[in-house]
Design an enzyme around this catalytic site. Structure first.
Site, PDB file in Angstrom:
ATOM      1  N   LEU A 144       0.833  -1.205   0.000  1.00 15.72           N
ATOM      2  CA  LEU A 144       0.000   0.000   0.000  1.00 15.72           C
ATOM      3  C   LEU A 144       0.869   1.257   0.000  1.00 15.72           C
ATOM      4  O   LEU A 144       1.593   1.519   0.962  1.00 15.72           O
ATOM      5  CB  LEU A 144      -0.925   0.008   1.223  1.00 15.72           C
ATOM      6  N   GLU A 145       0.822   1.991  -1.097  1.00  8.01           N
ATOM      7  CA  GLU A 145       1.516   3.283  -1.204  1.00  8.01           C
ATOM      8  C   GLU A 145       0.433   4.346  -1.147  1.00  8.01           C
ATOM      9  O   GLU A 145      -0.265   4.587  -2.130  1.00  8.01           O
ATOM     10  CB  GLU A 145       2.281   3.376  -2.539  1.00  8.01           C
ATOM     11  N   ALA A 146       0.256   4.957   0.014  1.00  4.41           N
ATOM     12  CA  ALA A 146      -0.895   5.850   0.198  1.00  4.41           C
ATOM     13  C   ALA A 146      -0.455   7.317   0.301  1.00  4.41           C
ATOM     14  O   ALA A 146       0.642   7.668  -0.125  1.00  4.41           O
ATOM     15  CB  ALA A 146      -1.673   5.391   1.417  1.00  4.41           C
TER      16      ALA A 146
END
Ligand code: NDP
Length: 499
Positions: A244-246
């Protein structure tokens, strides 16, 4: 003739997603929307392709990925113009973005064998009769879900590494930039025509949700924190691993021994490039008291010179996603209502689909403009006592993606204390183009890493193998061991580790 639509949110008509420029409404292209059955069928085809692709080995994949890299490098201007047409970003920004993507493909292709390949691992004295081997095997099919703000770099940052590791990839681009996503897939198919190793599915958010539930073996998501939570929840149903690259709320710290001209120049770039629609964009600046006034003066002067518009020569283009304009407006008006001052721009700077650069000072630290991701060409600047206070305030938000420190004597120590996955000293955002370094966040900014050795390992599962190379002097893992042998094992353990 080029079709022109009312600029706004993407529309689906007769089963097709119509992609338009956010400022002019000019149509960039149409793509067939995938229903859940079509998503599953695409993943099924990718699974067959994955076997073929894995069978090529590192050398075969490297050669093909380098050919794809060459296509992107040679057609860089064409792709930059397409990204400008579809997402509205200035062509120069698109060129810089694509250059970085090309570098990542090159690095991933060249380094996959070194990082992931089969190798011997040292044994230990107590298990010296065994040899140990390690390799990272591909997951199979990786689903890549991407945002619109960097429509080339964000999918490539996952896809190139996943492909180099031997996986097939199914991409769900943002509904705001599907044409660029399809361009990437089509050019890959030009150099790998045999199998659909890299394919795309299109549509609105529900298509991303369907991809999470389609049987993919891993999901690499880049987008907002709110959607990241939905993706993780959907993937939890089948224990599908996620990367997850948020979002982010990155800070810049300016210390008293900083080069202020360089700091102001980098801050303007870090905060305002791509109209501030950058996950690692600088949204807050903490400046130590002795240099605060001088830094702010330079910052306002440099930011005030930037041009805003839809033309490809403008420094700042339109806000790509119309819904974000309300967020940007709220952050600015709330900050001003809470006692903040706009030293550049302000509430009137919001002129949809554009927002002129806005610099806010004296904004309370609990304001949305300081705590939440604004994702527009805005910046808060705060005077602090010293670097310690700057670090404490920089770290006091739930996000932890990147950050920047300007200074000399203490800069490295300050950068290390930032609660973030990356930091740039005497520059901003530069870590994203460094393919040897991992990229990713902590807290609300997500987990897992793209880029670098860690980014390659993210797309392979560790396969550990032991191999007997001789008889055991002290057999432990057999029912045929004797009580004397167990006593000797206990004695040896005490002697070796008991001190
Ligand atoms: P969103 O979270 O809105 O969308 C990201 C992707 O997820 C899109 O393709 C979207 O499709 C899709 N999606 C939407 N709903 C679902 C769902 N329920 N299940 C699965 N997929 C879904 O983000 P944005 O596109 O608006 O991108 C901006 C955000 O991305 C910012 O927060 C920014 O900080 C972050 N970002 C993070 C980066 C990083 O590396 N950490 C890099 C770049 C951006 P659709 O567009 O069709 O809704």
């Amino acid at each position: 003739m080029t079709a022109v639509h009312t600029p706004g949110v993407p529309r689906v008509e007769n089963g097709e997603l119509i992609s338009t420029n956010p400022a002019t409404g000019v149509e960039a292209g149409r793509l067939r929307v995938s229903d859940p059955a079509a998503v599953r069928a695409t993943v099924d085809r990718a699974r067959v392709a994955a076997d073929w692709w894995a069978g090529l080995g590192f050398a075969g994949r490297r050669a093909r990925l380098l050919r794809w890299r060459a296509v992107l490098a040679n057609r860089l201007t064409e792709l930059a113009e397409l990204a400008h047409l579809e997402g509205g970003k200035p062509v120069a920004d698109a060129i810089v973005e694509i250059a970085s993507a090309v570098e990542h493909i090159d690095w991933a292709a060249r380094n996959a064998r070194r990082v992931l390949g089969h190798r011997r691992v040292r044994s230990r004295l107590v298990v010296a009769e065994f040899a140990a081997h390690l390799e990272y095997q591909p997951y199979g099919v990786v689903g890549v879900i991407g945002p619109w703000n960097y429509p080339v770099l964000t999918p490539v940052s996952s896809a190139a590494y996943a492909l180099a590791a031997g996986n097939a990839v199914v991409l769900k681009p943002s509904e705001y930039t599907p044409v660029v996503g399809q361009w990437l897939v089509d050019t890959f198919a030009e150099v790998v025509p045999e199998q659909p190793v890299f394919s795309a599915v299109h549509g609105l958010g529900e298509v991303g949700a369907a991809l999470c539930r389609s049987g993919v073996n891993k999901v690499a998501f880049t987008g907002s924190t709110a959607t990241a939570k939905k993706v993780m929840a959907a993937c939890a149903e089948s224990l599908t691993p996620v990367l997850l690259e948020a979002g982010g709320k990155d800070a810049m710290i300016v210390d008293e021994d900083a080069d202020l001209d360089a700091a102001a120049q980098a801050c303007v770039w870090g905060a305002l490039t791509n109209a501030g629609q950058t996950c690692i964009g600088i949204e807050r600046a903490y400046v130590v008291e002795p240099v605060y006034d001088a830094f702010l003066g330079k910052l306002v002067e440099k930011a005030g010179r930037l041009t805003v518009g839809a033309g490809d020569g403008a420094d700042i283009g339109p806000i790509t996603m119309p819904a974000q304009i309300a967020v940007i407006r709220r952050h600015i008006t709330d900050a001003v209502a809470a006692g903040g001052r706009a030293v550049l721009g302000g509430p009137d700077a919001v002129q949809p689909p554009f927002v002129r650069p806005t610099i806010l000072v004296d904004v309370p630290e609990d304001a949305a403009a300081v705590r939440e991701e604004t994702f527009g060409p805005t910046l808060t600047v705060r005077r602090v006592r010293d670097a310690d206070e700057a670090v404490a305030l920089a770290n006091a938000v739930p996000y932890g993606l990147g950050g920047s420190v300007f200074g000399r004597r203490r800069a490295v120590a300050v950068a290390r204390r930032l609660r973030s996955g990356m930091a740039a000293i005497n520059s901003t955002l530069t870590f994203v183009g460094m393919s040897t370094l991992p990229f990713g966040g902590v807290g609300d900014s997500g987990f897992g890493r793209i880029h670098g050795d860690d980014g390659l390992r993210e797309f392979g599962r560790a396969k550990a193998v032991t191999r007997r190379r001789g008889p055991s002097l002290l057999p432990a893992m057999t029912f045929e061991r004797t009580p004397e042998q167990v006593t000797r094992i206990a004695k040896i353990v005490k002697k070796m580790y008991g001190r």
